[in-house]
Write a protein that holds these residues in place. Structure first.
Motif, PDB file in Angstrom:
ATOM      1  N   LYS A   1       0.831  -1.211   0.000  1.00  0.00           N
ATOM      2  CA  LYS A   1       0.000   0.000   0.000  1.00  0.00           C
ATOM      3  C   LYS A   1       0.861   1.254   0.000  1.00  0.00           C
ATOM      4  CE  LYS A   1      -1.880  -1.120   3.910  1.00  0.00           C
ATOM      5  NZ  LYS A   1      -1.159  -2.266   4.434  1.00  0.00           N
ATOM      6  N   THR A   2       1.851   1.288   0.884  1.00  0.00           N
ATOM      7  CA  THR A   2       2.705   2.480   0.959  1.00  0.00           C
ATOM      8  C   THR A   2       3.493   2.675  -0.326  1.00  0.00           C
ATOM      9  OG1 THR A   2       2.924   2.269   3.338  1.00  0.00           O
ATOM     10  CG2 THR A   2       4.613   3.529   2.220  1.00  0.00           C
ATOM     11  N   LEU A   3       4.051   1.591  -0.845  1.00  0.00           N
ATOM     12  CA  LEU A   3       4.859   1.719  -2.060  1.00  0.00           C
ATOM     13  C   LEU A   3       4.014   2.231  -3.214  1.00  0.00           C
ATOM     14  CD1 LEU A   3       7.219  -1.396  -1.950  1.00  0.00           C
ATOM     15  CD2 LEU A   3       7.734   0.990  -1.455  1.00  0.00           C
TER      16      LEU A   3
ATOM     17  N   ALA B   1      -3.245   9.691   2.020  1.00  0.00           N
ATOM     18  CA  ALA B   1      -3.159   9.508   3.472  1.00  0.00           C
ATOM     19  C   ALA B   1      -2.753   8.064   3.727  1.00  0.00           C
ATOM     20  CB  ALA B   1      -4.494   9.831   4.121  1.00  0.00           C
ATOM     21  N   ASP B   2      -1.520   7.876   4.173  1.00  0.00           N
ATOM     22  CA  ASP B   2      -1.004   6.520   4.367  1.00  0.00           C
ATOM     23  C   ASP B   2      -1.171   6.115   5.827  1.00  0.00           C
ATOM     24  OD1 ASP B   2       0.228   4.108   4.184  1.00  0.00           O
ATOM     25  OD2 ASP B   2       2.263   4.903   4.017  1.00  0.00           O
ATOM     26  N   GLU B   3      -2.219   5.375   6.092  1.00  0.00           N
ATOM     27  CA  GLU B   3      -2.505   4.922   7.455  1.00  0.00           C
ATOM     28  C   GLU B   3      -2.347   6.046   8.471  1.00  0.00           C
ATOM     29  OE1 GLU B   3      -1.460   1.053   8.530  1.00  0.00           O
ATOM     30  OE2 GLU B   3      -0.493   0.572   6.629  1.00  0.00           O
ATOM     31  N   PRO B   4      -3.054   7.155   8.279  1.00  0.00           N
ATOM     32  CA  PRO B   4      -2.814   8.313   9.144  1.00  0.00           C
ATOM     33  C   PRO B   4      -3.287   8.105  10.577  1.00  0.00           C
ATOM     34  CG  PRO B   4      -4.667   8.726   7.708  1.00  0.00           C
ATOM     35  CD  PRO B   4      -4.098   7.417   7.279  1.00  0.00           C
TER      36      PRO B   4
ATOM     37  N   PHE C   1       1.672  11.031   6.373  1.00  0.00           N
ATOM     38  CA  PHE C   1       2.364   9.773   6.639  1.00  0.00           C
ATOM     39  C   PHE C   1       1.774   9.050   7.849  1.00  0.00           C
ATOM     40  CE2 PHE C   1       5.169  11.928   3.853  1.00  0.00           C
ATOM     41  CZ  PHE C   1       5.863  10.948   3.195  1.00  0.00           C
ATOM     42  N   GLN C   2       2.225   7.793   7.970  1.00  0.00           N
ATOM     43  CA  GLN C   2       1.673   6.906   8.986  1.00  0.00           C
ATOM     44  C   GLN C   2       1.997   7.357  10.397  1.00  0.00           C
ATOM     45  OE1 GLN C   2       2.386   2.830   8.164  1.00  0.00           O
ATOM     46  NE2 GLN C   2       1.975   2.142  10.234  1.00  0.00           N
ATOM     47  N   ASN C   3       3.259   7.744  10.606  1.00  0.00           N
ATOM     48  CA  ASN C   3       3.652   8.028  11.980  1.00  0.00           C
ATOM     49  C   ASN C   3       4.010   9.500  12.160  1.00  0.00           C
ATOM     50  OD1 ASN C   3       4.797   8.159  14.530  1.00  0.00           O
ATOM     51  ND2 ASN C   3       5.511   6.052  14.385  1.00  0.00           N
TER      52      ASN C   3
HETATM   53 MG    MG Z   1       2.712   1.167   4.815  1.00  0.00          MG
END
Ligand code: MG
Ligand code: ATP
Ligand code: SF4
Lengths: 381, 322
Positions: free
Chosen positions: A95-97, A226-229, A144-146
């Protein structure tokens, strides 16, 4: 200029149907280009006209070239203006890539090995590096996620955000500061005048993520990735951030690709959902269809072990993807067949041999499964 | 406010450390034996009365503790006593010879820092490339080469074979280069500075590269890129700020290391610096110089680490609040 966009009149998506806009247009004098563009944006929110972004058969490989690790293999989806696409999949499914590929920011040594990404009618592969850079943060932005790691630890919030404005827009310093504060207020940060002088470590996780969202919206982008926000946040904070996204979505009709591995989250935010497994898309459909009529065995497995998502639970569920039988996807050893075959309860002998091709089983509902009528392809590479 | 408290505390600690060091230096040197007797042992025929008179002259007839406090009191008023060999105030000796050390050490460290930042960053940006490989091997080689060996190599090539650069002293003994003292001084600095810079560059580059490699992988770098910030700015503003912190910390240590090796490096070039002064003083048992120079070197070491600690806190706001 930006002022107009931020406070542009919000048309309630529920009461303004495409036809009512069209008739309004007819009864008036010919529209200016600007007006037409805006009306066009609203119309395509409901209909599948020219999509804002179209990802076609995207493939991402890690070297070695002779036997590449095919981490993303043949992913296709479109996002219409004003629409939110939810991409759901287990950890490591790519998913992120695939989001980073849109920005052409794949971490080395990952490479785009094939496919096309068309954004606002332009093929992104054809753009120069400099053109891509000017597009990032301005027309496509990412959350980003984190949030704990995605802000510069030694720069104040204000410095980080106004730097982005300085890069993309010619604004007087005072105007830039005002815009930063305006956006911080918009994402629910109280006393933004004081916050801009603070460093990230002085803010809570939820606050940091709000700052990251403000950063993404600074230049009024047409697409937000939005990557796993919400994944790294506490459950209560998750709910608040999700609410903020819903609010922003309703208010600005922003287009979004919302990546998550939480069915409960995607149920709340997405108009359409793409389910990913081991670098491939299993099923794409309108959100309601995914929940009411899931076709792919993997989607069904996900929903089967997700409590109460069929009621579109308003609770932001904090759990990760359910444990379904078998071990997680190992992208390293992918053969030719359906990547889900090793864990699929319905798998037949042909599944290990043939990769399922997409089949539209209903309106705007695409499934990749041999047992749902998809044709098979012997050698995907 | 916490920052002020921290700095005050750190300075107080440095002061206590200095007191401890002074105790160690004083009693260590004392333990070696009575300096007058040691010196006179080599010159026979001196009467016991003369020795006694000399002891009174140098204040050595009192008990050690009293002498320590007298010495400390004089130190505080920057009175280091008089050198036995040079027959000059030790304070002014340390100042003139110390300036020569400063003159080669500081440029060497600054040059090394600049090169290390640029080369280390370039290598990190192209991790695993040929450039990176070349930088790594060069730096590893440079690091394993003893400094004095490189110094001798430089002298062989540039002074002995080609005779283009001086390898002896801080100035020419007869006729300055182009008739200018400044030009002549700079000309003499080239080789010692080159050696010291080379030695520092290797270590700093390796450190810089590995920090940069790590920092460039962090999320906030990806986020900066995803915000459209130009790559140069991402690397040299965003990443460098974080990657340089361990390098600066190391710089404090490096100053210590350089001072520690100054006796060797300055001997190679017969450079009239503090290290060279120290070596000659030890050879000739010039106690006031040994003790004074030890105190100054210790003070510089403690100042370097204290300043590094304070700079570290000023750079990184995360530490400020702890
Ligand atoms: Mg990811
Ligand atoms: N340097 C690399 N070499 C080989 N494979 C890699 C490398 N980096 C990532 N991968 C693989 O690429 C795949 C996709 O990674 P990606 O980060 O896109 O997954 P994701 O769906 O975002 O997962 P998560 O939910 O954990 O964020 C993963 O299986 C990962 O193992
Ligand atoms: S193609 Fe076969 S293995 Fe793949 S999901 Fe369908 S039934 Fe399962």
């Amino acid at each position: 200029m930006h002022q107009a966009n931020i406070s542009r009149p919000i048309t309630d998506p529920l009461t303004t149907s495409p036809s009512s806009i069209a008739s309004a247009g007819l009864s008036r004098a010919p529209l200016s280009t600007g007006e037409r563009a805006q009306v066009g944006g609203l119309v395509s929110a409901g209909e599948a006209t020219e999509p804002l972004v179209h990802v076609d058969n995207l493939r991402i490989h890690f070297p070695p070239r002779r036997a590449p690790i095919r981490v993303v293999e043949g992913v296709s989806y479109s996002v219409a203006r004003g629409e939110t696409l939810g991409i759901v999949g287990e950890s490591g499914s790519g998913k992120t890539l695939s989001s980073l590929a849109i920005l052409r920011l794949l971490p080395r040594p990952a490479q785009i090995a094939g496919g096309r990404i068309v954004f606002e009618g332009e093929d992104l592969a054809a753009k120069s590096d400099e053109e891509m850079r000017r597009l990032r943060g301005k027309r496509i932005a990412m959350v980003f996620q984190n949030p704990g790691f995605s802000l510069h630890p030694l720069m104040t919030i204000g410095a980080q955000l106004s730097e982005i404005l300085a890069v993309h827009e010619r604004l007087a310093r005072k105007d830039a500061d005002a815009r930063v504060e305006e956006l911080l207020r918009l994402v629910g940060i109280s006393d933004p005048g004081a916050r801009i002088r603070q460093y990230p470590h002085e803010l809570s996780g939820g606050m940091k993520q709000r700052v990251c969202i403000a950063r993404a919206l600074l230049c009024n982008p047409s697409l937000v990735l939005a990557d796993e926000p919400t994944t790294s946040l506490d459950v209560t904070i998750q709910a608040q951030i999700l609410e903020l996204f819903e609010e922003l979505k309703a208010r600005f009709r922003m287009s979004m690709i919302f990546v998550t591995h939480d069915m409960g989250v995607v149920a709340r935010i997405a108009d359409r959902i793409a389910v990913m497994y081991a670098g491939q898309i299993c099923e794409t459909a309108d959100a309601s269809t995914i929940f009411s009529d899931p076709q792919h065995p993997y989607t069904r497995a996900l929903l089967g072990s997700t409590p109460r998502v069929d009621q579109r639970s308003t609770r932001a569920s904090g759990f990760r993807l359910p444990t379904i039988g078998g071990s997680g996807p190992t992208i390293m050893q992918q053969g030719d067949g359906c990547r889900f075959a090793t864990r699929c309860p319905e798998a037949g002998p042909e599944c290990a041999r043939l990769a399922p091709l997409p089949l539209a089983v209903g309106p705007r509902h695409i499934v990749h499964c041999l047992k749902r009528g998809s044709a098979g392809e012997a050698n995907h590479a | 406010m916490r920052l002020t408290i921290y700095i005050v505390r750190r300075l107080l600690f440095a002061f206590l450390l200095m007191v401890g060091v002074s105790l160690i230096i004083f009693f260590l040197v004392n333990a070696v034996g009575d300096p007058i007797e040691l010196m006179m042992a080599e010159t026979p025929g001196v009467s016991a009365e003369t020795i006694e008179r000399m002891k009174v002259h140098y204040g050595l007839d009192q008990d050690p503790l009293t002498r320590y406090f007298i010495w400390l009191g004089k130190l505080l008023s920057l009175d280091f006593g008089t050198s036995i060999i040079y027959n000059q105030p030790v304070g002014s000796l340390i100042a003139t010879w110390g300036w020569q050390t400063f003159k080669i050490q500081v440029p060497a460290i600054l040059i090394a820092l600049a090169i290390a930042i640029f080369v280390g960053t370039t290598a990190a940006r192209r991790q695993h490339s040929r450039t990176d490989f070349a930088v790594m091997s060069g730096a590893l080689l440079g690091q394993s080469l003893p400094a004095f060996f490189l110094g001798i190599l430089l002298i062989l090539i540039f002074s002995y074979t080609f005779d283009v650069l001086p390898s002896y002293g801080a100035y020419s003994t007869r006729g300055y280069l182009w008739g200018s003292v400044v030009a002549d001084g700079l000309w003499h600095m080239v080789l010692p500075v080159a050696m010291l810079a080379f030695f520092n560059t290797a270590t700093l580059t390796l450190l810089m590269r590995s920090n940069m490699v790590d920092v460039l992988k962090l999320d906030f770098i990806a986020a900066a890129r995803a915000s459209g910030i130009p790559e140069r700015r991402v690397v040299y503003r965003h990443a460098l700020r974080v990657a340089v912190i361990p390098v600066l910390t190391y710089l404090g240590l490096l100053v210590g290391l350089m001072l520690g090796t100054a006796p060797v490096t300055e001997t190679v070039f017969t450079w009239p610096g503090l290290g060279y002064l120290y070596v000659t003083a030890i050879h000739q048992l010039d106690y006031p110089i040994i003790m004074g120079a030890s105190m100054v070197i210790a003070a510089m070491l403690i100042a370097a680490t204290t300043l590094t600690d304070i700079a570290y806190v000023l750079i990184d706001p995360r530490i400020r609040l702890e």
